[in-house]
Structures are given as C-alpha cells and as structure tokens.
Scaffold this motif. Structure first.
Motif, PDB file in Angstrom:
ATOM      1  N   LEU A 165      38.006  42.272  24.700  1.00 49.26           N
ATOM      2  CA  LEU A 165      39.181  41.521  25.206  1.00 49.26           C
ATOM      3  C   LEU A 165      39.394  41.781  26.764  1.00 49.26           C
ATOM      4  O   LEU A 165      39.389  40.976  27.716  1.00 49.26           O
ATOM      5  N   GLN A 166      39.606  43.227  26.857  1.00 44.33           N
ATOM      6  CA  GLN A 166      39.655  43.686  28.134  1.00 44.33           C
ATOM      7  C   GLN A 166      38.491  43.308  29.294  1.00 44.33           C
ATOM      8  O   GLN A 166      38.912  42.705  30.310  1.00 44.33           O
ATOM      9  N   ALA A 167      37.459  43.725  28.777  1.00 48.00           N
ATOM     10  CA  ALA A 167      36.154  43.248  29.613  1.00 48.00           C
ATOM     11  C   ALA A 167      36.194  41.653  29.868  1.00 48.00           C
ATOM     12  O   ALA A 167      35.702  41.398  31.182  1.00 48.00           O
ATOM     13  N   VAL A 168      36.403  40.929  29.039  1.00 41.78           N
ATOM     14  CA  VAL A 168      36.088  39.488  29.402  1.00 41.78           C
ATOM     15  C   VAL A 168      37.290  39.221  30.357  1.00 41.78           C
ATOM     16  O   VAL A 168      37.350  38.321  31.156  1.00 41.78           O
ATOM     17  N   LEU A 169      38.766  39.765  30.181  1.00 39.57           N
ATOM     18  CA  LEU A 169      39.478  39.558  30.852  1.00 39.57           C
ATOM     19  C   LEU A 169      39.532  39.755  32.363  1.00 39.57           C
ATOM     20  O   LEU A 169      39.876  39.231  33.493  1.00 39.57           O
ATOM     21  N   GLN A 170      38.905  40.963  32.523  1.00 37.55           N
ATOM     22  CA  GLN A 170      38.618  41.571  33.807  1.00 37.55           C
ATOM     23  C   GLN A 170      37.421  41.457  34.604  1.00 37.55           C
ATOM     24  O   GLN A 170      36.928  42.221  35.728  1.00 37.55           O
ATOM     25  N   HIS A 171      36.347  40.740  33.949  1.00 43.18           N
ATOM     26  CA  HIS A 171      35.006  40.801  34.637  1.00 43.18           C
ATOM     27  C   HIS A 171      34.845  40.336  36.200  1.00 43.18           C
ATOM     28  O   HIS A 171      33.897  40.354  36.576  1.00 43.18           O
ATOM     29  N   HIS A 172      35.914  39.823  36.462  1.00 47.02           N
ATOM     30  CA  HIS A 172      35.978  39.185  37.899  1.00 47.02           C
ATOM     31  C   HIS A 172      36.940  39.933  38.624  1.00 47.02           C
ATOM     32  O   HIS A 172      37.062  39.457  39.808  1.00 47.02           O
ATOM     33  N   GLU A 173      37.301  41.196  38.274  1.00 43.34           N
ATOM     34  CA  GLU A 173      38.255  41.850  39.071  1.00 43.34           C
ATOM     35  C   GLU A 173      37.511  42.757  40.095  1.00 43.34           C
ATOM     36  O   GLU A 173      36.364  43.214  39.889  1.00 43.34           O
ATOM     37  N   ASN A 174      37.955  43.090  41.191  1.00 44.73           N
ATOM     38  CA  ASN A 174      37.305  43.875  42.365  1.00 44.73           C
ATOM     39  C   ASN A 174      37.975  45.342  42.501  1.00 44.73           C
ATOM     40  O   ASN A 174      38.991  45.307  42.413  1.00 44.73           O
ATOM     41  N   ILE A 175      37.108  46.353  42.926  1.00 46.13           N
ATOM     42  CA  ILE A 175      37.559  47.791  43.185  1.00 46.13           C
ATOM     43  C   ILE A 175      38.549  47.422  44.127  1.00 46.13           C
ATOM     44  O   ILE A 175      39.775  48.356  43.874  1.00 46.13           O
ATOM     45  N   ASP A 176      38.546  46.625  45.177  1.00 46.57           N
ATOM     46  CA  ASP A 176      39.826  46.768  46.195  1.00 46.57           C
ATOM     47  C   ASP A 176      40.708  46.183  46.028  1.00 46.57           C
ATOM     48  O   ASP A 176      41.639  45.768  46.505  1.00 46.57           O
ATOM     49  N   GLY A 177      40.841  45.264  44.496  1.00 43.82           N
ATOM     50  CA  GLY A 177      42.100  44.362  44.270  1.00 43.82           C
ATOM     51  C   GLY A 177      41.908  42.923  44.618  1.00 43.82           C
ATOM     52  O   GLY A 177      42.960  42.251  44.480  1.00 43.82           O
ATOM     53  N   SER A 178      40.740  42.574  45.230  1.00 49.44           N
ATOM     54  CA  SER A 178      40.537  41.239  45.733  1.00 49.44           C
ATOM     55  C   SER A 178      40.097  40.433  44.413  1.00 49.44           C
ATOM     56  O   SER A 178      39.811  39.213  44.789  1.00 49.44           O
ATOM     57  N   GLY A 179      39.936  40.669  43.313  1.00 50.18           N
ATOM     58  CA  GLY A 179      39.493  39.914  42.258  1.00 50.18           C
ATOM     59  C   GLY A 179      40.545  39.287  41.784  1.00 50.18           C
ATOM     60  O   GLY A 179      41.570  39.227  42.056  1.00 50.18           O
ATOM     61  N   TYR A 180      40.003  38.592  40.407  1.00 51.74           N
ATOM     62  CA  TYR A 180      41.081  37.507  39.722  1.00 51.74           C
ATOM     63  C   TYR A 180      40.861  37.801  38.150  1.00 51.74           C
ATOM     64  O   TYR A 180      39.591  38.290  37.897  1.00 51.74           O
ATOM     65  N   PRO A 181      41.770  37.469  37.349  1.00 54.28           N
ATOM     66  CA  PRO A 181      42.926  36.869  37.507  1.00 54.28           C
ATOM     67  C   PRO A 181      44.318  37.869  37.883  1.00 54.28           C
ATOM     68  O   PRO A 181      45.216  37.155  38.213  1.00 54.28           O
ATOM     69  N   LEU A 182      43.865  39.163  37.723  1.00 55.38           N
ATOM     70  CA  LEU A 182      45.053  39.905  37.746  1.00 55.38           C
ATOM     71  C   LEU A 182      45.310  40.744  39.025  1.00 55.38           C
ATOM     72  O   LEU A 182      46.298  41.069  39.378  1.00 55.38           O
ATOM     73  N   GLY A 183      44.011  40.570  39.862  1.00 56.52           N
ATOM     74  CA  GLY A 183      44.289  41.317  41.269  1.00 56.52           C
ATOM     75  C   GLY A 183      44.432  42.878  41.154  1.00 56.52           C
ATOM     76  O   GLY A 183      44.888  43.629  41.804  1.00 56.52           O
ATOM     77  N   ILE A 184      44.175  43.453  39.771  1.00 58.56           N
ATOM     78  CA  ILE A 184      44.206  45.027  39.707  1.00 58.56           C
ATOM     79  C   ILE A 184      42.832  45.528  40.449  1.00 58.56           C
ATOM     80  O   ILE A 184      41.959  44.845  40.823  1.00 58.56           O
ATOM     81  N   LYS A 185      43.095  46.945  40.609  1.00 54.11           N
ATOM     82  CA  LYS A 185      42.128  47.652  41.278  1.00 54.11           C
ATOM     83  C   LYS A 185      41.842  49.097  40.879  1.00 54.11           C
ATOM     84  O   LYS A 185      42.519  49.554  39.921  1.00 54.11           O
ATOM     85  N   HIS A 214      39.628  31.127  34.063  1.00 58.93           N
ATOM     86  CA  HIS A 214      38.611  31.083  33.022  1.00 58.93           C
ATOM     87  C   HIS A 214      38.681  32.403  32.307  1.00 58.93           C
ATOM     88  O   HIS A 214      38.492  32.600  30.907  1.00 58.93           O
ATOM     89  N   PRO A 215      38.823  33.647  33.132  1.00 57.49           N
ATOM     90  CA  PRO A 215      38.801  34.960  31.929  1.00 57.49           C
ATOM     91  C   PRO A 215      39.940  35.143  31.231  1.00 57.49           C
ATOM     92  O   PRO A 215      39.788  35.175  29.754  1.00 57.49           O
ATOM     93  N   GLN A 216      41.289  34.534  31.697  1.00 56.18           N
ATOM     94  CA  GLN A 216      42.406  34.452  30.515  1.00 56.18           C
ATOM     95  C   GLN A 216      42.187  33.356  29.364  1.00 56.18           C
ATOM     96  O   GLN A 216      42.429  33.490  28.311  1.00 56.18           O
ATOM     97  N   THR A 217      41.536  32.115  29.962  1.00 58.65           N
ATOM     98  CA  THR A 217      41.237  31.138  28.895  1.00 58.65           C
ATOM     99  C   THR A 217      40.351  31.708  27.927  1.00 58.65           C
ATOM    100  O   THR A 217      40.394  31.533  26.857  1.00 58.65           O
ATOM    101  N   GLY A 218      39.419  32.386  28.276  1.00 58.23           N
ATOM    102  CA  GLY A 218      38.510  32.976  27.370  1.00 58.23           C
ATOM    103  C   GLY A 218      39.007  33.922  26.215  1.00 58.23           C
ATOM    104  O   GLY A 218      38.744  33.883  25.216  1.00 58.23           O
ATOM    105  N   VAL A 219      39.886  34.759  26.950  1.00 57.00           N
ATOM    106  CA  VAL A 219      40.569  35.782  25.917  1.00 57.00           C
ATOM    107  C   VAL A 219      41.563  35.077  24.935  1.00 57.00           C
ATOM    108  O   VAL A 219      41.411  35.333  23.742  1.00 57.00           O
ATOM    109  N   ASN A 220      42.036  33.801  25.497  1.00 55.82           N
ATOM    110  CA  ASN A 220      43.028  33.210  24.569  1.00 55.82           C
ATOM    111  C   ASN A 220      41.938  32.509  23.573  1.00 55.82           C
ATOM    112  O   ASN A 220      42.256  32.550  22.088  1.00 55.82           O
TER     113      ASN A 220
END
Length: 373
Positions: free
Chosen positions: A212-232, A193-199
């Motif tokens: 757009l970045q905030a919508v895409l990344q708002h479920h990312e976690n500092i340790d990299g365990s979030g989604y949709p990108l798994g960034i940290k 849904h974050p990527q769908t929202g950005v689209n």
C-alpha cells in the motif's frame, strides 16, 4: 494430434493439471503438474486453453521449455482481468494478483535479458495501461533483486507495481491518447489516483503495508515536488522509489498515440539530466548499471556498418553483446552474427529507431527458447 477444449469440471482451484495446456496458436500456457492458484488462472485456462485429446491413445503434445516471453504475456492477459475487478470493488480480487507477481519474478529470474527485451519488442501485447504495469514490474523486480531485498519485500513491491495505476484505470487510455496539456480537473484526477488506488486495494482486502505504501508514494519525488503527499527524502519508501524509476523509464520508451517512443539510451539520459533533482541518485545509478547504457533490445549500428540488436548485457554498461542481422553493405545476413562491442571493429556507432533499423525478426531467433511465444 487431435486437440480439444477443457471441460469446466476438469479444473479446480488447488488441483494440479494432469496435462500440458496450450493456447490456440500452440504456445504453452501451463505445464503438467502446475497447481491452479487463482480464479484468474482458472478462467484463462478455460477460455483459451486446449489439450491433447488422448481418447484414442493419441500421443501427448511434447512439453516446451519455459519462456520468459510467454510468462509475461500470461501476466498481461491475467492483469487485464484482475485490475478491472479491483477497480469495480470486488472483494478479495487482490488475491488473484499474487500468482501474476510470482510469474513476473520467475520470468526475470529465468532470463532477465529476455524480460527486458519484451519492454521494447512486445508492445503490442495488450492494452497500454496493463502492459505498462507489467513492464514496470519487470524493471522493479530487476532492481529489487540487485538491492538484495528479502523475498517478502520483493513480492510486495511487485504487487504494487502491477496495481500502481488501478486508481486511474477508467481514464488511463484517455490520458494515453491526450496530446495537449491537462486541464485542472484532469490534473486533480491524476494527483488523486495513488490514494484512490490505495482505497480500492484496501476495499479488495489488501492489508500489506509495504504494498500500500508503494502504491501511495510511487509519484513522490526526492525533493518533495511529487504527489499526493509532497513528502521527500527518506520519508519515501524504497519500493516506491524503485517503481517511480521503472515507471518513468518504461513510459519514455513506450509508443503513444501522439508521439514516438524515445530511444532507450535517450530515455535514460533524459531521466538522469532532466529529472536529476527529483530522483534518488544511488538508485538511478543502479538503474543504469542494471540496464546498461544500451539496454537489451536496443537497435544499434556498429562501426563496421552492421546493424543489429543488443541481446545481452556486457562486462561494462557501455559494451553489451549484439547480434548483427544486417551486414556492412546493407544485405540481410543469413544467420545472426554475435558481436562483442568491446572489440573496436564492433563498437557501437549509434543507436537506431525501429524504423531506421528496418528489422523484422522472431524473438527466439536472437534469445533462444526463453523468448518463444
């Protein structure tokens, strides 16, 4: 005083209102001189607004003081129209979000304590999916201002908070009611849904990179365990980090069809303990400083036996101001009593649920004009 509906020909985008506009219950919707800046506002005023009928020289309705509660209710009503338009792919629908984000910022600036109290005491104002986004935007605004972000960045992050879940709008209510674990298809839908929202936002004309970045990344976690990108870590933008904190807190204190809300202090404690590894530690500390250990709106019992509501932040996170509504012997007080919890007799003994407190009150009884409906 006579009242009447507004004729469509009396309003137009970019024109200032020649009168105060009221809702059918008498609440002020828009003030004399307000400039209509979006189709959403125009539709709201035509659908719900009434004005004083001065055709027979009847006196104009008195103006009302601004109210944070009223502003946030207007945002909730407007967002309920805008998000489905964006989800349906309507071009330029995003432009209707700008005045709503501005209203959130103005509500927090007018009275941050009332805006925070609305999260706990205004949960009946609209569908959960919409109201949750407004609640999240309130805390995001508070944190963004505490960080002294530039006005443009604050605006972009508030727009992101209001639109963060547009990518799952069609099934949000279903997930809100779901009691059991998610199946594989549901997990995939949520993770997308974050990527769908950005689209969807891009299709509606959004080009603001911070938004757009905030919508895409708002479920990312500092340790990299979030989604949709798994960034940290530092790869996650500050706007997304603020929204993630606000989103988690507001979800915990909101009532669901399958569970009761957590007590506000318990929601903060659970976030700091259970989610410690995945949160931005400095921003989590900022959240506690801004909300306090006992957030505004919390029901509390004092050491002297009185029961009341936290109404203002105190000098420290642990010593807020309380207004007592029930006396030590269990009788309702005729007038709320202001209590400073730094005083030993009025220190907080425990936090209560709404059911335990058993209190009914009008917000303006405790917070004054800025909490009038």
């Amino acid at each position: 005083m006579k009242i009447r509906r507004i004729d469509a020909g009396e309003l137009a985008l970019g024109l200032a209102l020649p009168w105060d506009v009221y809702g059918e219950t008498g609440s002020l919707l828009a003030r004399l001189g307000h400039v209509i800046s979006s189709e959403t506002q125009l539709e709201l005023l035509l659908a719900r607004g009434v004005i004083a009928d001065t055709s027979d020289d009847a006196p104009r309705a008195p103006t009302e003081a601004p109210s944070s509660l009223r502003m946030l209710n207007l945002v909730t009503a407007g967002l309920a129209l805008v998000l489905p338009a964006i989800a349906a792919g309507q071009a330029l629908a995003h432009e209707q979000l700008a005045p709503l984000a501005q209203l959130v910022d103005e509500a927090v600036a007018l009275d941050a304590d009332v805006a925070l109290a609305c999260i706990l005491h205004n949960q009946g104002a609209g569908d959960f999916a919409v109201r949750h986004s407004v609640d999240t935007a309130v805390i995001t605004a508070l944190l963004a201002r505490a960080l002294k972000l530039e006005d443009g960045a604050v605006r972009s992050v508030l727009l992101a908070a209001l639109s963060m879940n547009v990518g799952m709008l069609g099934r949000h209510a279903q997930f809100q009611r779901k009691e059991g674990p998610l199946d594989a298809d549901e997990r995939a839908y949520i993770h997308a849904h974050p990527q769908t929202g950005v689209n969807l936002l891009r299709a509606a004309g959004v080009s603001d990179g911070v938004w757009l970045q905030a919508v895409l990344q708002h479920h990312e976690n500092i340790d990299g365990s979030g989604y949709p990108l798994g960034i940290k870590g530092a790869d996650i933008g500050v706007g997304a980090r603020l929204i993630m904190l606000a989103d988690r807190y507001c979800a915990r204190v909101s009532a669901r069809s399958y569970r009761k809300p957590l007590l506000p202090n318990a929601a903060l404690r659970e976030m700091l303990m259970a989610d410690k590894a995945i949160l931005d530690a400095p921003l989590a500390s900022l959240l506690v400083r801004e909300l306090g250990i006992y957030p505004v709106g919390t029901f509390v019992k004092l050491l002297n036996g009185e029961i009341g509501v936290v109404t203002r932040k105190g000098l420290s996170a642990a010593t807020p101001h309380v207004q007592s509504l029930i006396g030590p012997r269990g009788a309702r007080l005729d007038v709320p009593l202001r209590r400073d919890t730094r005083v030993d007799l009025h220190a907080i003994r425990e936090v209560l649920s709404a059911e335990q407190a058993g209190l009914q009150f009008r917000p303006d009884q405790l917070w004054g004009r800025s909490a009038r409906i």
